[in-house]
Scaffold this motif. Structure first.
Motif, PDB file in Angstrom:
ATOM      1  N   SER A 179       7.306 -58.375   4.640  1.00  0.00           N
ATOM      2  CA  SER A 179       5.945 -58.731   4.258  1.00  0.00           C
ATOM      3  C   SER A 179       5.903 -59.361   2.868  1.00  0.00           C
ATOM      4  CB  SER A 179       5.041 -57.493   4.292  1.00  0.00           C
ATOM      5  OG  SER A 179       3.748 -57.830   3.837  1.00  0.00           O
ATOM      6  N   LEU A 180       5.562 -60.644   2.835  1.00  0.00           N
ATOM      7  CA  LEU A 180       5.421 -61.331   1.556  1.00  0.00           C
ATOM      8  C   LEU A 180       4.198 -60.829   0.795  1.00  0.00           C
ATOM      9  CD1 LEU A 180       6.248 -64.902   2.862  1.00  0.00           C
ATOM     10  CD2 LEU A 180       7.587 -63.652   1.175  1.00  0.00           C
ATOM     11  N   TRP A 181       3.130 -60.536   1.517  1.00  0.00           N
ATOM     12  CA  TRP A 181       1.919 -60.059   0.862  1.00  0.00           C
ATOM     13  C   TRP A 181       2.098 -58.645   0.323  1.00  0.00           C
ATOM     14  CZ3 TRP A 181      -1.850 -62.636  -1.149  1.00  0.00           C
ATOM     15  CH2 TRP A 181      -2.195 -63.887  -0.643  1.00  0.00           C
ATOM     16  N   MET A 182       2.923 -57.830   0.968  1.00  0.00           N
ATOM     17  CA  MET A 182       3.190 -56.492   0.439  1.00  0.00           C
ATOM     18  C   MET A 182       3.923 -56.587  -0.891  1.00  0.00           C
ATOM     19  SD  MET A 182       2.932 -53.264   0.569  1.00  0.00           S
ATOM     20  CE  MET A 182       2.372 -52.873   2.238  1.00  0.00           C
ATOM     21  N   GLN A 183       4.877 -57.497  -0.973  1.00  0.00           N
ATOM     22  CA  GLN A 183       5.571 -57.704  -2.236  1.00  0.00           C
ATOM     23  C   GLN A 183       4.631 -58.245  -3.307  1.00  0.00           C
ATOM     24  OE1 GLN A 183       8.986 -57.558  -3.789  1.00  0.00           O
ATOM     25  NE2 GLN A 183       8.611 -55.822  -2.434  1.00  0.00           N
ATOM     26  N   THR A 184       3.645 -59.018  -2.886  1.00  0.00           N
ATOM     27  CA  THR A 184       2.658 -59.527  -3.833  1.00  0.00           C
ATOM     28  C   THR A 184       1.734 -58.412  -4.313  1.00  0.00           C
ATOM     29  OG1 THR A 184       2.716 -61.656  -2.672  1.00  0.00           O
ATOM     30  CG2 THR A 184       0.862 -61.273  -4.162  1.00  0.00           C
ATOM     31  N   VAL A 185       1.355 -57.521  -3.405  1.00  0.00           N
ATOM     32  CA  VAL A 185       0.461 -56.409  -3.759  1.00  0.00           C
ATOM     33  C   VAL A 185       1.104 -55.501  -4.794  1.00  0.00           C
ATOM     34  CG1 VAL A 185      -0.589 -54.285  -2.876  1.00  0.00           C
ATOM     35  CG2 VAL A 185      -0.851 -56.421  -1.600  1.00  0.00           C
ATOM     36  N   VAL A 186       2.386 -55.162  -4.604  1.00  0.00           N
ATOM     37  CA  VAL A 186       3.015 -54.192  -5.515  1.00  0.00           C
ATOM     38  C   VAL A 186       3.200 -54.751  -6.916  1.00  0.00           C
ATOM     39  CG1 VAL A 186       4.213 -52.969  -3.654  1.00  0.00           C
ATOM     40  CG2 VAL A 186       5.361 -54.863  -4.805  1.00  0.00           C
ATOM     41  N   GLN A 187       3.088 -56.048  -7.079  1.00  0.00           N
ATOM     42  CA  GLN A 187       3.227 -56.625  -8.420  1.00  0.00           C
ATOM     43  C   GLN A 187       1.994 -56.398  -9.288  1.00  0.00           C
ATOM     44  OE1 GLN A 187       5.111 -60.593  -8.698  1.00  0.00           O
ATOM     45  NE2 GLN A 187       5.608 -60.403  -6.534  1.00  0.00           N
ATOM     46  N   SER A 188       0.894 -55.961  -8.672  1.00  0.00           N
ATOM     47  CA  SER A 188      -0.326 -55.728  -9.456  1.00  0.00           C
ATOM     48  C   SER A 188      -1.028 -54.414  -9.122  1.00  0.00           C
ATOM     49  CB  SER A 188      -1.313 -56.884  -9.258  1.00  0.00           C
ATOM     50  OG  SER A 188      -1.560 -57.107  -7.890  1.00  0.00           O
ATOM     51  N   CYS A 189      -0.613 -53.739  -8.040  1.00  0.00           N
ATOM     52  CA  CYS A 189      -1.351 -52.536  -7.624  1.00  0.00           C
ATOM     53  C   CYS A 189      -1.033 -51.308  -8.471  1.00  0.00           C
ATOM     54  CB  CYS A 189      -1.073 -52.235  -6.143  1.00  0.00           C
ATOM     55  SG  CYS A 189       0.576 -51.592  -5.824  1.00  0.00           S
ATOM     56  N   GLY A 190      -0.091 -51.425  -9.395  1.00  0.00           N
ATOM     57  CA  GLY A 190       0.189 -50.300 -10.289  1.00  0.00           C
ATOM     58  C   GLY A 190      -0.777 -50.204 -11.442  1.00  0.00           C
ATOM     59  N   VAL A 191      -1.852 -50.972 -11.393  1.00  0.00           N
ATOM     60  CA  VAL A 191      -2.821 -51.026 -12.485  1.00  0.00           C
ATOM     61  C   VAL A 191      -3.460 -49.684 -12.825  1.00  0.00           C
ATOM     62  CG1 VAL A 191      -4.740 -51.685 -10.984  1.00  0.00           C
ATOM     63  CG2 VAL A 191      -4.764 -52.377 -13.366  1.00  0.00           C
ATOM     64  N   PRO A 192      -3.631 -48.735 -11.878  1.00  0.00           N
ATOM     65  CA  PRO A 192      -4.195 -47.427 -12.278  1.00  0.00           C
ATOM     66  C   PRO A 192      -3.389 -46.708 -13.347  1.00  0.00           C
ATOM     67  CG  PRO A 192      -4.333 -47.675  -9.905  1.00  0.00           C
ATOM     68  CD  PRO A 192      -3.508 -48.821 -10.408  1.00  0.00           C
TER      69      PRO A 192
ATOM     70  N   LEU B 108       4.841 -51.918 -16.032  1.00  0.00           N
ATOM     71  CA  LEU B 108       5.436 -51.793 -17.362  1.00  0.00           C
ATOM     72  C   LEU B 108       5.777 -53.167 -17.926  1.00  0.00           C
ATOM     73  CD1 LEU B 108       7.821 -48.725 -16.908  1.00  0.00           C
ATOM     74  CD2 LEU B 108       5.662 -48.801 -18.159  1.00  0.00           C
ATOM     75  N   CYS B 109       6.310 -54.026 -17.073  1.00  0.00           N
ATOM     76  CA  CYS B 109       6.634 -55.387 -17.505  1.00  0.00           C
ATOM     77  C   CYS B 109       5.373 -56.122 -17.943  1.00  0.00           C
ATOM     78  CB  CYS B 109       7.325 -56.143 -16.372  1.00  0.00           C
ATOM     79  SG  CYS B 109       7.724 -57.858 -16.764  1.00  0.00           S
ATOM     80  N   THR B 110       4.305 -56.010 -17.159  1.00  0.00           N
ATOM     81  CA  THR B 110       3.044 -56.673 -17.499  1.00  0.00           C
ATOM     82  C   THR B 110       2.473 -56.138 -18.806  1.00  0.00           C
ATOM     83  OG1 THR B 110       2.560 -56.984 -15.150  1.00  0.00           O
ATOM     84  CG2 THR B 110       0.727 -57.209 -16.682  1.00  0.00           C
ATOM     85  N   MET B 111       2.557 -54.828 -18.995  1.00  0.00           N
ATOM     86  CA  MET B 111       2.066 -54.219 -20.236  1.00  0.00           C
ATOM     87  C   MET B 111       2.828 -54.777 -21.437  1.00  0.00           C
ATOM     88  SD  MET B 111       1.850 -50.176 -21.210  1.00  0.00           S
ATOM     89  CE  MET B 111       0.955 -49.840 -19.694  1.00  0.00           C
ATOM     90  N   GLY B 112       4.141 -54.894 -21.301  1.00  0.00           N
ATOM     91  CA  GLY B 112       4.946 -55.456 -22.379  1.00  0.00           C
ATOM     92  C   GLY B 112       4.619 -56.917 -22.637  1.00  0.00           C
TER      93      GLY B 112
END
Length: 386
Positions: free
Chosen positions: A84-97, A307-311
């Protein structure tokens, strides 16, 4: 005798005043040294500088560690049967909580001082900016997901290094950064490094599961994702400087939270609209390492990307988008090594040459900014001496 005593007292008072003036002069010189002029350094200011460097170092660790781990786990997801390409896309931003506790802890405290707080832009303006960056992030994440599926991890990482070249261009036009000779040299070298990978691809250079005939698409999508990512960083820096007018930690976390929330909403919508959500249960059952490994792979990928996005956000606010992209590109030589150790990628002569050219371009870029910083320091020191 009385006159002599009075004279001694006056001399004593004059000496004390002179001592205070010398101390005040030292204090002023220490403050000037902190701002780039003079030779004296005040201990309190130095501690503040050390705290600044500590923040920068922590953000660098978040970027390099999160990026390397997330990319590796993304490649493992595909190798173990994930599709799933969309699943890989979701996990790149769904850790926002994960940012919510930090937002609550670092939220601005109400102050009783008479000083008026800095005015904030209208809510509609901020909302539009966060939503716009989030949509761009979602599109960028999707293209990176395609690239990681269609390319070996080492090849994917080297092509991704071209984001520094794109960022140099965007920073020149958007952030008014100077485009000097060594920066141009870096752009040419990094572009040549990616092109060398593009024309010398071999399908047997990895043990990963790579769809046949998809290399051109993976190359183009990864290159496009690098360009879009560079644009996002430049727009983020512009937002901090011109709209929010703040680089406080809470401001950084706020932008990260809302832009990633928007990206997660777009990604989840794409997952449902595409119909890929119906295959998740079957994908989990067929996953090579089992259901628990499937869930853990996605969960830790989400954590690593967050963590990468936060940095990234922290470095953009604290330093600049150019510096942020340089640090992100530092992970380029690390990713192929990780891919060789964990995924069995083969580093042939052409790929090794491309890596060395990329490192050369990176060092050229860093050295130019080192020269710029020295020139600024000398200019400030000259003004202080005048």
């Amino acid at each position: 005798m009385g006159e002599e005593a009075a004279g001694e007292i006056q001399l004593h008072i004059a000496g004390v005043r002179g001592q205070h003036e010398v101390e005040d002069d030292h204090g002023k010189r220490a403050e000037e040294a902190e701002n780039g002029g003079g030779n004296a350094v005040a201990p309190p200011r130095m501690s503040k500088r050390l705290r600044w460097w500590a923040v920068v170092v922590v953000n660098i660790v978040f970027v390099l560690g999160g990026q390397s781990v997330a990319t590796l786990l993304g490649r493992i997801y595909y190798d173990q049967g994930g599709k799933s390409l969309w699943m890989q896309t979701v996990v790149q931003s769904c850790g926002v909580p994960l940012a919510i506790p930090l937002l609550l802890y670092f939220r601005p405290k109400s102050s009783s001082s008479s000083a008026a707080p800095a005015p904030r832009p209208r809510l509609a303006v901020i909302g539009a900016i966060y939503a716009g960056i989030g949509v761009l992030l979602a599109g960028d994440n999707l293209m990176y997901s395609y690239g990681l599926l269609y390319l070996p991890m080492s090849t994917y990482s080297i092509i991704g290094a071209t984001q520094v070249s794109f960022n140099a261009i965007f920073s020149y036009f958007i952030n008014k950064e100077k485009f000097r000779a060594l920066v141009l040299n870096s752009v040419v070298l990094l572009t040549f490094s990616a092109a060398l990978i593009g024309v010398s691809h071999k399908s047997e250079d990895t043990n990963s599961v790579i769809p046949k005939g998809k290399f051109p698409a993976g190359f183009a999508l990864t290159l496009s994702a690098s360009a879009l990512f560079s644009l996002i960083l430049s727009l983020t820096q512009l937002t901090f400087e011109e709209v929010l007018k703040s680089d406080a930690l809470y401001t950084v976390l706020e932008l990260q939270f809302w832009s990633n929330t928007a990206a997660a909403c777009v990604s989840v919508a794409g997952l449902f609209v595409s119909g890929e959500w119906t295959a998740i249960a079957a994908e989990m059952d067929e996953y090579g390492k089992g259901k628990v490994a499937y869930a853990m792979t996605l969960a830790w990928t989400a954590v690593a990307w967050q963590l990468c996005t936060m940095g990234l956000m922290g470095l953009v606010a604290t330093v600049s988008s150019l510096f942020t992209n340089v640090i992100s590109t530092v992970g380029t030589p690390l990713a192929p090594v990780v891919a060789v150790i964990f995924l069995g990628d083969r580093v042939d002569g052409v790929k090794l040459l491309a890596m060395l050219i990329g490192v050369w371009g990176l060092l050229s870029y860093v050295y130019q900014h080192y020269l710029d910083d020295r020139a600024k320091s000398r200019k400030k020191a000259g003004k202080s001496d005048d």
